[in-house]
Design an enzyme around this catalytic site. Structure first.
Site: not given
Ligand code: TPP
Lengths: 166, 587
Positions: B64, B126-127, B176, B484
């Site tokens: 993502e 969940f999630q 959802k 760097m």
């Protein structure tokens, strides 16, 4: 210096968290914060007391104004305004003598005794920040059992040129 | 904030009902979405189902974070808002770095995140993650959708907020159950919001003062940032510079806003900027900041920054004006109208002496680097990219030395041709961003300049470029170090190289991989495994040929350049210091 910032916001879930997160996320301090409804049910008013120099306060007001849910931001400090805080304080009264003194003191500050128990009195007081501080200072010789303060709310004494948000 | 429901509007016809999922697709179409980057999951199944018939392209990223950087690269390259779609919980939390990157640089994005059903929110379902809470400080705004009737309106608002004022990312957290519910609501024709007014009218007294300052300056300097690119104000900027002969330096984000081959160009200013640009800031008597925000990587020691100058700061974001440096005149507004308003009042001027001075600095202190015979220098690779692409490529960079060399040894002459994470400095940005860039700029050469550290942070996205036949040339400057950081350890921590070694050279015995090549992972094998064309270059003579081959055979290419391990980026003004402390070791 402390500044009192009044902020009109959309009355929506999450807005309070956003404002608080914005100020604390930039490392500034919130001394007191008050939120309440306005005459328009879709708008809430927040009164935020923020300590800081001119630079800090300018940043806070600009950052607040930038928020999508903030309708108007006014720094009340440099305007004619009234500010008030409500204090509830319970003080121990070991003897009759102490009780009389505390009640006298309250009267001088136009504070009211709202509850009396055998060994304490509870006083309600309304005033601006300095008056509340003075009253508490004079109560210090007695034993303060509990304090609740609402934090400051403020209202302007003259019209604000709108829109403060640019 | 209840939206007009279509039942008010469509009284005379039967309202058509749409699911929340369909509203998302329709909202994206209405906003002009051509390509949506994302990753599916349980909480967005309904949207993916509606996506099946969508008229725009869906690009499946492999992480993502990659999806958000792609949308970001697309937005930077086109000026249109980037779009992404991810699932709840881990999908949404994976977007945070991408959102913060876009937020710092003011890049317009709309990111739709699935969320657990409304009645489950707060249950540690969940999630589930508090996406509104987590993304609040890294977005311009975010919305939790609580009612399907509000959804079309929220989508329209999200795009409006993302693209107006100072642009930025907006998150829509979409439970959802709402995706499944039906609504008759339709998107509004125009968005109006009580508390959000991005239009800033030009203020004539400010303009008059601004013109006055320009006309009275003898050593004026334009200091130009990403705002000129975001505001499409390059033409107006060039007109101002040329009318009054004002030299121009840019920030990292401003590269390309003013052509670097123009005689008035001083190129980049700041920690690793040109000597001429930094000297000019130090000597000018008027500094005009256009769409830049005085980042600490530019100002160094704030109290000594542009100490001889009056400072004018033009910015759409009022909170930027006076935030970091003292400002003599703040002009809030969009750059195009502000510059258009001031131009008629600006008197033509020569500034001969000042320009002579500035030109002497330019001639005396170009960007140079030591080039020992036969050693492949990273700076040389960038010069060759410039030569072989004839300066026509869109460059994306990662973060670190590779990024700074890309600013110094390539010349940017057009807006939106230098794509880099400025404010957040996000390693792993370059490769996925180049994918988004190429989707937005089909047919143009895109080169991703990256390091052996940063490229590993989102290497998985290479397969996306391959699948979509994107002819991106990824050039890895492999110095075997987190270069760097190693440079800072060399200069400021007595060469105590701690946690920066990527190659097998000199590793502790217990970390050394037996019988392995010095450079692990083997980027050429990795590129092959992802289906890209690839080669490894180890000496200077091979660079041009490798690049020409890549440009001649459009495909996704990975060119690994094994470069001098301890090359440094110079000049360097140490952090928090004044230009007088500049380190400039060129031999
Ligand atoms: C996500 C992230 N983590 C850490 C850093 C700190 N950092 C800045 S530059 C750098 C080294 C980059 O090394 P490499 O990708 O090999 O590029 P080089 O500097 O060698 O060109 C690091 C670790 C960062 N910018 N971003």
């Amino acid at each position: 210096m402390k500044h009192i910032i009044n902020c009109l916001v959309e009355n929506q879930p999450g807005v309070l968290a956003r404002i608080v997160g914005l100020i604390s996320g930039r490392g500034y301090n919130i001394e007191t914060l008050n939120v309440g409804p306005t005459e328009d049910p879709t708008v809430s008013k927040m009164t935020i007391v923020v300590p800081g120099d001119a630079h800090v306060i300018a940043q806070v007001t600009h950052q607040l104004s930038k928020q999508v849910d903030v309708i108007e931001v006014v720094d009340m400090t440099n305007r004619r305004h009234l500010d008030r805080e409500l204090l509830l304080v319970r003080v121990a009264t070991q003897n009759h003598h102490a009780r009389a003194e505390i009640v006298d003191l309250a009267a001088l500050f136009m504070a009211r005794v709202v509850a009396v128990q055998e060994e304490s009195v509870t006083i309600q007081m309304v005033g601006n920040q300095e008056t509340v501080a003075d009253f508490l200072r004079l109560l210090r010789p007695y034993t303060i059992i509990d304090i609740s303060r609402t934090g400051v709310i403020a209202v302007g004494r003259e019209a604000v040129e709108r829109p403060a948000k640019r | 904030m209840k939206a007009n429901t279509a039942t008010d509007k469509a009284t005379d016809s039967v309202p058509t009902l749409k699911t929340g999922a369909q509203c998302v697709i329709d909202g994206l179409v209405k906003a002009g979405c051509e390509v949506l980057f994302g990753y599916p999951g349980g909480a967005v199944l309904d949207i993916f189902n509606a996506l099946y018939d969508a008229p725009f392209q869906f690009v499946l990223a492999r992480h993502e974070q990659g999806a958000v950087h792609m949308a970001d690269g697309y937005a930077r390259a086109t000026g249109k808002p980037g779009c992404c779609l991810v699932t709840s919980g881990p999908g949404a939390t994976n977007t945070v770095t991408g959102l913060a990157t876009a937020c710092m640089d003011g890049i317009p994005l709309v990111c739709v995140c699935g969320q657990v059903a409304l009645n489950m929110i707060g249950n540690d379902a969940f999630q589930e993650a508090d996406v509104i809470g987590i993304t609040r400080p890294v977005t311009k705004h975010n919305f939790l959708v609580r009612d399907v009737d509000e959804l079309p309106d929220i989508i329209a608002r999200a795009f409006y907020i993302a693209t107006t004022g100072k642009p930025g990312p907006v998150v829509i957290d979409l439970p959802k159950n709402i995706q499944k519910q039906k609504t008759a609501s339709v998107p509004p024709e125009t968005v109006t919001m009580r508390a959000y007014h991005p239009d800033v009218p030009v203020n004539p007294p400010e303009i008059a003062q601004f013109a006055e300052l320009i006309n009275h300056a003898s050593r004026p300097l334009l200091y130009v940032g990403g705002g000129v690119i975001a505001g499409n104000a390059s033409d107006e900027l060039a007109a101002l510079a040329h009318t009054a002969n004002i030299p121009v330096c840019t920030t990292l984000m401003g590269l390309g806003a003013f052509p670097e081959d123009d005689p008035l160009a001083l190129r980049m200013v700041g920690m690793h900027g040109s000597v001429a640009a930094n000297y000019a800031v130090d000597h000018c008597d008027l500094l005009i900041s256009a769409g830049a925000r005085f980042d600490d990587r530019v100002t160094g020691k704030v109290s000594a920054f542009a100490s001889k100058a009056k400072i004018v700061h033009i910015d759409i974001d009022r909170s930027s004006i006076g935030k970091s440096v003292r400002t003599d005149l703040g002009v809030q507004g969009y750059l195009v109208p502000v510059l258009q308003a001031v131009l008629p009042f600006v008197k033509p001027a020569e500034h001969t002496e000042w320009l002579e001075q500035v030109n002497r600095w330019k001639e005396r202190f170009p960007f140079v680097y030591p080039a020992p015979e036969g050693v492949l220098m990273p700076q040389f690779v960038i010069e060759q990219i410039y030569a072989v692409s004839k300066g026509r490529a869109v460059i994306t960079t990662d973060v670190g030395q590779n990024q700074m060399w890309a600013t110094q040894f390539y010349r940017y002459t057009r807006p939106r041709t230098f794509i880099s994470s400025g404010g957040l400095g996000t390693m792993g940005f370059g490769l996925p961003a180049s994918i988004g860039v190429q989707f937005g700029r089909k047919g143009e050469p895109v080169v991703c300049i990256t390091g052996d550290g940063g490229v590993q942070m989102n290497f998985q996205e290479l397969v996306v470029a391959v699948e979509h036949r994107l002819p991106i040339v990824v050039v890895i400057l492999n110095n075997g170090y987190l270069g760097m950081v190693r440079q800072w350890q060399e200069l400021f921590y007595s060469k105590r190289y701690s946690g920066v070694m990527l190659s097998q050279h000199g590793r502790l015995p217990n970390e050394h991989v037996e019988d392995a090549p010095a450079y692990l992972p083997d980027f050429v094998k990795m590129a092959e495994a992802h289906g890209a064309r690839t080669c490894r270059v180890t000496n200077p003579g091979e660079v041009a040929a490798a690049l020409s081959e890549a440009f001649a055979h459009p495909a996704t290419w990975v060119i690994e350049c094994i470069v001098s391990p301890e090359a440094n980026v110079y000049p360097m003004i140490p952090p928090g210091q004044h230009v007088a402390e500049m380190i400039n070791r060129t031999v």
